[in-house]
Design a protein around this motif. Structure first.
Motif, PDB file in Angstrom:
ATOM      1  N   VAL A 196      86.884  53.106 -40.585  1.00  0.00           N
ATOM      2  CA  VAL A 196      87.305  52.889 -41.850  1.00  0.00           C
ATOM      3  C   VAL A 196      88.762  52.728 -41.822  1.00  0.00           C
ATOM      4  O   VAL A 196      89.471  51.894 -42.089  1.00  0.00           O
ATOM      5  CB  VAL A 196      86.836  53.892 -42.905  1.00  0.00           C
ATOM      6  CG1 VAL A 196      87.765  54.042 -43.973  1.00  0.00           C
ATOM      7  CG2 VAL A 196      85.433  54.053 -43.150  1.00  0.00           C
ATOM      8  N   LYS A 197      89.259  53.464 -40.871  1.00  0.00           N
ATOM      9  CA  LYS A 197      90.759  53.470 -40.753  1.00  0.00           C
ATOM     10  C   LYS A 197      91.324  52.428 -40.142  1.00  0.00           C
ATOM     11  O   LYS A 197      92.291  51.667 -40.549  1.00  0.00           O
ATOM     12  CB  LYS A 197      91.237  54.799 -39.910  1.00  0.00           C
ATOM     13  CG  LYS A 197      91.188  55.956 -40.662  1.00  0.00           C
ATOM     14  CD  LYS A 197      91.652  57.329 -39.727  1.00  0.00           C
ATOM     15  CE  LYS A 197      91.336  58.610 -40.405  1.00  0.00           C
ATOM     16  NZ  LYS A 197      91.775  59.822 -39.653  1.00  0.00           N
ATOM     17  N   ALA A 198      90.451  51.948 -38.996  1.00  0.00           N
ATOM     18  CA  ALA A 198      90.973  50.763 -38.020  1.00  0.00           C
ATOM     19  C   ALA A 198      90.914  49.555 -38.971  1.00  0.00           C
ATOM     20  O   ALA A 198      91.406  48.533 -38.963  1.00  0.00           O
ATOM     21  CB  ALA A 198      90.200  50.494 -37.077  1.00  0.00           C
ATOM     22  N   ARG A 199      89.711  49.300 -39.926  1.00  0.00           N
ATOM     23  CA  ARG A 199      89.619  48.182 -40.500  1.00  0.00           C
ATOM     24  C   ARG A 199      90.588  48.100 -41.811  1.00  0.00           C
ATOM     25  O   ARG A 199      90.826  47.018 -42.094  1.00  0.00           O
ATOM     26  CB  ARG A 199      88.019  48.216 -41.210  1.00  0.00           C
ATOM     27  CG  ARG A 199      87.049  47.892 -39.979  1.00  0.00           C
ATOM     28  CD  ARG A 199      85.806  47.363 -40.287  1.00  0.00           C
ATOM     29  NE  ARG A 199      85.689  46.612 -41.365  1.00  0.00           N
ATOM     30  CZ  ARG A 199      84.765  46.146 -42.211  1.00  0.00           C
ATOM     31  NH1 ARG A 199      83.527  46.963 -42.156  1.00  0.00           N
ATOM     32  NH2 ARG A 199      84.683  45.454 -42.963  1.00  0.00           N
ATOM     33  N   PHE A 200      90.943  49.437 -42.277  1.00  0.00           N
ATOM     34  CA  PHE A 200      91.859  49.356 -43.482  1.00  0.00           C
ATOM     35  C   PHE A 200      93.208  48.760 -43.162  1.00  0.00           C
ATOM     36  O   PHE A 200      93.486  47.998 -43.697  1.00  0.00           O
ATOM     37  CB  PHE A 200      92.124  50.922 -43.884  1.00  0.00           C
ATOM     38  CG  PHE A 200      93.024  51.145 -45.105  1.00  0.00           C
ATOM     39  CD1 PHE A 200      92.104  51.227 -46.199  1.00  0.00           C
ATOM     40  CD2 PHE A 200      94.278  51.378 -44.907  1.00  0.00           C
ATOM     41  CE1 PHE A 200      92.854  51.329 -47.324  1.00  0.00           C
ATOM     42  CE2 PHE A 200      94.834  51.351 -46.292  1.00  0.00           C
ATOM     43  CZ  PHE A 200      94.442  51.307 -47.401  1.00  0.00           C
ATOM     44  N   VAL A 201      93.407  49.015 -41.731  1.00  0.00           N
ATOM     45  CA  VAL A 201      94.748  48.582 -41.220  1.00  0.00           C
ATOM     46  C   VAL A 201      94.466  46.980 -41.076  1.00  0.00           C
ATOM     47  O   VAL A 201      95.323  46.147 -41.371  1.00  0.00           O
ATOM     48  CB  VAL A 201      95.243  49.251 -40.133  1.00  0.00           C
ATOM     49  CG1 VAL A 201      96.343  48.556 -39.325  1.00  0.00           C
ATOM     50  CG2 VAL A 201      95.614  50.692 -40.383  1.00  0.00           C
ATOM     51  N   ALA A 202      93.695  46.507 -40.202  1.00  0.00           N
ATOM     52  CA  ALA A 202      93.173  45.309 -39.937  1.00  0.00           C
ATOM     53  C   ALA A 202      92.903  44.342 -41.170  1.00  0.00           C
ATOM     54  O   ALA A 202      93.512  43.273 -41.247  1.00  0.00           O
ATOM     55  CB  ALA A 202      91.870  45.183 -39.173  1.00  0.00           C
ATOM     56  N   GLU A 203      92.617  44.943 -42.256  1.00  0.00           N
ATOM     57  CA  GLU A 203      92.400  44.042 -43.756  1.00  0.00           C
ATOM     58  C   GLU A 203      93.556  44.103 -44.370  1.00  0.00           C
ATOM     59  O   GLU A 203      93.698  43.183 -45.313  1.00  0.00           O
ATOM     60  CB  GLU A 203      91.199  44.928 -44.263  1.00  0.00           C
ATOM     61  CG  GLU A 203      89.809  44.514 -43.822  1.00  0.00           C
ATOM     62  CD  GLU A 203      89.150  43.377 -43.879  1.00  0.00           C
ATOM     63  OE1 GLU A 203      89.661  42.536 -44.782  1.00  0.00           O
ATOM     64  OE2 GLU A 203      88.128  43.080 -43.423  1.00  0.00           O
ATOM     65  N   GLY A 204      94.655  44.903 -44.026  1.00  0.00           N
ATOM     66  CA  GLY A 204      95.962  44.675 -44.656  1.00  0.00           C
ATOM     67  C   GLY A 204      96.012  45.549 -46.029  1.00  0.00           C
ATOM     68  O   GLY A 204      96.623  45.206 -46.828  1.00  0.00           O
TER      69      GLY A 204
END
Length: 97
Positions: free
Chosen positions: A33-41
């Protein structure tokens, strides 16, 4: 175990859980969740939908793992007193509740 969708068109983080988590499963979920949150902007102000209809009540070790990996520390800071955290606690955003 879970589905995570970022809907940029309506500024929505859409999450569905499918079953019970283990402590290890929570750690993996939190990392994703944290990694994708950042990757998704995504930034604060988004909508969140949590569909938990496919999951039962979570076991206590999983609940503790969610607190450890996704909590902001407020519940630990206010464990002794709901209205005033210990003097050594860092400030938090929950207002002591």
């Amino acid at each position: 175990m879970y589905d995570i969708r970022f809907r940029h068109d309506i500024n929505l983080l859409d999450i569905a859980w499918h079953g019970q988590f283990t402590s290890e499963g929570v750690a993996a979920y939190a990392r994703e969740v944290k990694a994708r949150f950042v990757a998704e902007g995504f930034v604060p102000g988004y909508l969140l939908r949590m569909d938990m209809s496919g999951s039962a009540v979570q076991p206590q070790d999983a609940v503790a793992a969610f607190r450890e990996h996704l909590g902001d520390g407020c519940s630990r800071a206010h464990r002794g007193s709901p209205s005033s955290p210990p003097a050594s606690s860092p400030p938090c955003r929950c207002g002591g509740k």
